[in-house]
Motif scaffolding. Sequence first.
Motif, PDB file in Angstrom:
ATOM      1  N   VAL A   1       0.844  -1.193   0.000  1.00  0.00           N
ATOM      2  CA  VAL A   1       0.000   0.000   0.000  1.00  0.00           C
ATOM      3  C   VAL A   1       0.880   1.243   0.000  1.00  0.00           C
ATOM      4  CG1 VAL A   1      -1.753   1.318   1.251  1.00  0.00           C
ATOM      5  CG2 VAL A   1      -1.847  -1.181   1.239  1.00  0.00           C
ATOM      6  N   GLU A   2       0.609   2.162  -0.916  1.00  0.00           N
ATOM      7  CA  GLU A   2       1.303   3.439  -0.960  1.00  0.00           C
ATOM      8  C   GLU A   2       0.254   4.552  -0.883  1.00  0.00           C
ATOM      9  OE1 GLU A   2       3.865   3.677  -4.380  1.00  0.00           O
ATOM     10  OE2 GLU A   2       4.491   1.578  -4.189  1.00  0.00           O
ATOM     11  N   TRP A   3       0.649   5.676  -0.291  1.00  0.00           N
ATOM     12  CA  TRP A   3      -0.256   6.820  -0.159  1.00  0.00           C
ATOM     13  C   TRP A   3       0.299   7.977  -0.985  1.00  0.00           C
ATOM     14  CZ3 TRP A   3      -4.687   5.899   2.441  1.00  0.00           C
ATOM     15  CH2 TRP A   3      -4.714   4.796   3.302  1.00  0.00           C
ATOM     16  N   LEU A   4      -0.518   8.505  -1.875  1.00  0.00           N
ATOM     17  CA  LEU A   4      -0.078   9.576  -2.769  1.00  0.00           C
ATOM     18  C   LEU A   4      -0.387  10.921  -2.114  1.00  0.00           C
ATOM     19  CD1 LEU A   4      -1.168   8.148  -6.240  1.00  0.00           C
ATOM     20  CD2 LEU A   4       0.817   7.583  -4.810  1.00  0.00           C
ATOM     21  N   VAL A   5       0.639  11.557  -1.557  1.00  0.00           N
ATOM     22  CA  VAL A   5       0.440  12.771  -0.760  1.00  0.00           C
ATOM     23  C   VAL A   5       1.210  13.975  -1.288  1.00  0.00           C
ATOM     24  CG1 VAL A   5      -0.049  11.462   1.331  1.00  0.00           C
ATOM     25  CG2 VAL A   5       2.306  12.095   0.820  1.00  0.00           C
ATOM     26  N   ALA A   6       2.122  13.799  -2.232  1.00  0.00           N
ATOM     27  CA  ALA A   6       2.930  14.928  -2.713  1.00  0.00           C
ATOM     28  C   ALA A   6       2.021  15.998  -3.315  1.00  0.00           C
ATOM     29  CB  ALA A   6       3.940  14.456  -3.754  1.00  0.00           C
ATOM     30  N   GLY A   7       2.339  17.247  -3.063  1.00  0.00           N
ATOM     31  CA  GLY A   7       1.521  18.346  -3.598  1.00  0.00           C
ATOM     32  C   GLY A   7       1.730  19.615  -2.815  1.00  0.00           C
ATOM     33  N   GLY A   8       0.752  19.977  -1.976  1.00  0.00           N
ATOM     34  CA  GLY A   8       0.864  21.222  -1.229  1.00  0.00           C
ATOM     35  C   GLY A   8      -0.408  21.517  -0.458  1.00  0.00           C
ATOM     36  N   LEU A   9      -0.612  22.790  -0.151  1.00  0.00           N
ATOM     37  CA  LEU A   9      -1.713  23.237   0.694  1.00  0.00           C
ATOM     38  C   LEU A   9      -3.052  23.205  -0.037  1.00  0.00           C
ATOM     39  CD1 LEU A   9      -0.061  26.362   2.404  1.00  0.00           C
ATOM     40  CD2 LEU A   9      -0.413  24.087   3.402  1.00  0.00           C
ATOM     41  N   ILE A  10      -4.131  23.289   0.743  1.00  0.00           N
ATOM     42  CA  ILE A  10      -5.465  23.421   0.176  1.00  0.00           C
ATOM     43  C   ILE A  10      -5.520  24.677  -0.699  1.00  0.00           C
ATOM     44  CG2 ILE A  10      -6.653  22.171   2.000  1.00  0.00           C
ATOM     45  CD1 ILE A  10      -7.123  24.736   3.453  1.00  0.00           C
ATOM     46  N   LEU A  11      -6.461  24.689  -1.626  1.00  0.00           N
ATOM     47  CA  LEU A  11      -6.552  25.770  -2.615  1.00  0.00           C
ATOM     48  C   LEU A  11      -7.374  26.936  -2.099  1.00  0.00           C
ATOM     49  CD1 LEU A  11      -7.350  23.552  -5.746  1.00  0.00           C
ATOM     50  CD2 LEU A  11      -5.109  24.378  -5.002  1.00  0.00           C
ATOM     51  N   GLY A  12      -6.854  28.138  -2.320  1.00  0.00           N
ATOM     52  CA  GLY A  12      -7.618  29.344  -2.035  1.00  0.00           C
ATOM     53  C   GLY A  12      -7.265  30.070  -0.766  1.00  0.00           C
ATOM     54  N   ILE A  13      -6.385  29.505   0.060  1.00  0.00           N
ATOM     55  CA  ILE A  13      -6.060  30.137   1.336  1.00  0.00           C
ATOM     56  C   ILE A  13      -4.952  31.182   1.198  1.00  0.00           C
ATOM     57  CG2 ILE A  13      -5.150  29.717   3.656  1.00  0.00           C
ATOM     58  CD1 ILE A  13      -8.005  28.864   3.318  1.00  0.00           C
ATOM     59  N   LEU A  14      -3.857  30.808   0.556  1.00  0.00           N
ATOM     60  CA  LEU A  14      -2.724  31.712   0.362  1.00  0.00           C
ATOM     61  C   LEU A  14      -2.550  31.994  -1.123  1.00  0.00           C
ATOM     62  CD1 LEU A  14      -0.168  30.089   2.845  1.00  0.00           C
ATOM     63  CD2 LEU A  14      -1.644  32.079   3.242  1.00  0.00           C
ATOM     64  N   PRO A  15      -2.173  33.227  -1.483  1.00  0.00           N
ATOM     65  CA  PRO A  15      -2.121  33.578  -2.909  1.00  0.00           C
ATOM     66  C   PRO A  15      -0.994  32.911  -3.686  1.00  0.00           C
ATOM     67  CG  PRO A  15      -1.296  35.396  -1.577  1.00  0.00           C
ATOM     68  CD  PRO A  15      -1.862  34.387  -0.616  1.00  0.00           C
ATOM     69  N   ASP A  16       0.112  32.607  -3.023  1.00  0.00           N
ATOM     70  CA  ASP A  16       1.293  32.121  -3.749  1.00  0.00           C
ATOM     71  C   ASP A  16       1.731  30.737  -3.292  1.00  0.00           C
ATOM     72  OD1 ASP A  16       1.544  34.566  -5.208  1.00  0.00           O
ATOM     73  OD2 ASP A  16       2.403  35.482  -3.419  1.00  0.00           O
ATOM     74  N   SER A  17       0.786  29.891  -2.941  1.00  0.00           N
ATOM     75  CA  SER A  17       1.145  28.535  -2.507  1.00  0.00           C
ATOM     76  C   SER A  17       1.874  27.804  -3.628  1.00  0.00           C
ATOM     77  CB  SER A  17      -0.111  27.757  -2.111  1.00  0.00           C
ATOM     78  OG  SER A  17      -0.719  28.314  -0.968  1.00  0.00           O
ATOM     79  N   ARG A  18       2.891  27.051  -3.245  1.00  0.00           N
ATOM     80  CA  ARG A  18       3.657  26.268  -4.219  1.00  0.00           C
ATOM     81  C   ARG A  18       3.279  24.789  -4.104  1.00  0.00           C
ATOM     82  NH1 ARG A  18       7.890  28.915  -6.564  1.00  0.00           N
ATOM     83  NH2 ARG A  18       8.371  31.002  -5.737  1.00  0.00           N
ATOM     84  N   TYR A  19       3.328  24.120  -5.230  1.00  0.00           N
ATOM     85  CA  TYR A  19       2.944  22.705  -5.275  1.00  0.00           C
ATOM     86  C   TYR A  19       4.035  21.906  -5.969  1.00  0.00           C
ATOM     87  CZ  TYR A  19      -1.497  24.655  -3.905  1.00  0.00           C
ATOM     88  OH  TYR A  19      -2.464  25.335  -3.218  1.00  0.00           O
ATOM     89  N   GLU A  20       4.167  20.663  -5.568  1.00  0.00           N
ATOM     90  CA  GLU A  20       5.140  19.771  -6.198  1.00  0.00           C
ATOM     91  C   GLU A  20       4.414  18.610  -6.865  1.00  0.00           C
ATOM     92  OE1 GLU A  20       7.594  17.306  -3.726  1.00  0.00           O
ATOM     93  OE2 GLU A  20       6.282  17.584  -1.983  1.00  0.00           O
ATOM     94  N   ASP A  21       5.007  18.109  -7.914  1.00  0.00           N
ATOM     95  CA  ASP A  21       4.464  16.948  -8.596  1.00  0.00           C
ATOM     96  C   ASP A  21       4.935  15.671  -7.920  1.00  0.00           C
ATOM     97  OD1 ASP A  21       2.943  18.036 -10.796  1.00  0.00           O
ATOM     98  OD2 ASP A  21       4.844  18.673 -11.682  1.00  0.00           O
ATOM     99  N   GLY A  22       4.019  14.725  -7.805  1.00  0.00           N
ATOM    100  CA  GLY A  22       4.374  13.377  -7.386  1.00  0.00           C
ATOM    101  C   GLY A  22       4.303  12.457  -8.589  1.00  0.00           C
ATOM    102  N   LEU A  23       4.986  11.328  -8.516  1.00  0.00           N
ATOM    103  CA  LEU A  23       5.003  10.395  -9.637  1.00  0.00           C
ATOM    104  C   LEU A  23       4.848   8.977  -9.124  1.00  0.00           C
ATOM    105  CD1 LEU A  23       5.432   9.849 -12.669  1.00  0.00           C
ATOM    106  CD2 LEU A  23       7.891   9.709 -12.198  1.00  0.00           C
ATOM    107  N   ALA A  24       3.940   8.247  -9.747  1.00  0.00           N
ATOM    108  CA  ALA A  24       3.779   6.831  -9.446  1.00  0.00           C
ATOM    109  C   ALA A  24       3.753   6.067 -10.764  1.00  0.00           C
ATOM    110  CB  ALA A  24       2.493   6.590  -8.667  1.00  0.00           C
ATOM    111  N   GLN A  25       4.484   4.973 -10.803  1.00  0.00           N
ATOM    112  CA  GLN A  25       4.479   4.127 -11.989  1.00  0.00           C
ATOM    113  C   GLN A  25       3.508   2.982 -11.754  1.00  0.00           C
ATOM    114  OE1 GLN A  25       6.066   4.666 -14.960  1.00  0.00           O
ATOM    115  NE2 GLN A  25       4.849   2.914 -15.673  1.00  0.00           N
ATOM    116  N   LEU A  26       2.407   2.997 -12.482  1.00  0.00           N
ATOM    117  CA  LEU A  26       1.379   1.984 -12.288  1.00  0.00           C
ATOM    118  C   LEU A  26       1.678   0.763 -13.145  1.00  0.00           C
ATOM    119  CD1 LEU A  26      -1.836   4.200 -12.278  1.00  0.00           C
ATOM    120  CD2 LEU A  26      -0.249   3.675 -10.412  1.00  0.00           C
ATOM    121  N   GLU A  27       1.444  -0.405 -12.551  1.00  0.00           N
ATOM    122  CA  GLU A  27       1.696  -1.674 -13.224  1.00  0.00           C
ATOM    123  C   GLU A  27       0.393  -2.465 -13.315  1.00  0.00           C
ATOM    124  OE1 GLU A  27       4.525  -2.176 -14.541  1.00  0.00           O
ATOM    125  OE2 GLU A  27       5.770  -0.677 -13.506  1.00  0.00           O
TER     126      GLU A  27
END
Length: 208
Positions: free
Chosen positions: A90-116
């Motif tokens: 079991v893996e949990w896909l959590v990469a990203g960032g804050l909820i949308l709309g709270i801060l004007p300049d929130s930064r987000y990161e991409d996560g990557l999963a290779q599905l088989e």
Amino acid sequence: VHVHTPLSNNWGVPAALLMSAFRASLMSQDTLHASPAEVAAKLNAFLHRSVDPGKFVTAFVGCLDPASGRFEYANAGHNPVVLLRRDGTVEWLVAGGLILGILPDSRYEDGLAQLEPGDLLALYTDGVTEGADASAEQFGEERLVDMVEGLPHGLCAREVAERTLGGLRDFLGDIEAQDDITLLVIRVLEPTPAPAPERLVPVVAGAG
């Protein structure tokens, strides 16, 4: 294939208006050429400008390449997506960032999963895991994973979702759900084996 699962912190008409703003912003994005993190950042900036203070949206933005199984995503404060591997990991896909709309300049990161082949993704709203029975015990993430793991492996995505939601309804009993319940299941199909070649029977023809 693009996957988006938004959830607002409101109900009724305010939630409908907020989701309408989210959808309008999403439809204006160039999702074919922007990464999920870039899409999330633009959605965040739009919602921060457009909605009342204190209103926000959680979202999971994903892009799946069916040919390669590459799944790129950004989780903006949403429930962690479950990736159940064929071998039971079991893996949990959590990469990203804050909820949308709270801060004007929130930064987000991409996560990557290779599905088989045989892997399964379960995307859900908190109405699934926070659903509580008469004793106030919540369904929870662990029970969600256990239920999906316990299902026959050959079920299609729709059947997995239907049986899981059926299990949730059984768990709640006579208690009415207090929140939105949404479950999206994606299963990577096993390759279909090629049919065995027909056996060729030698034919000998002759003339005398």
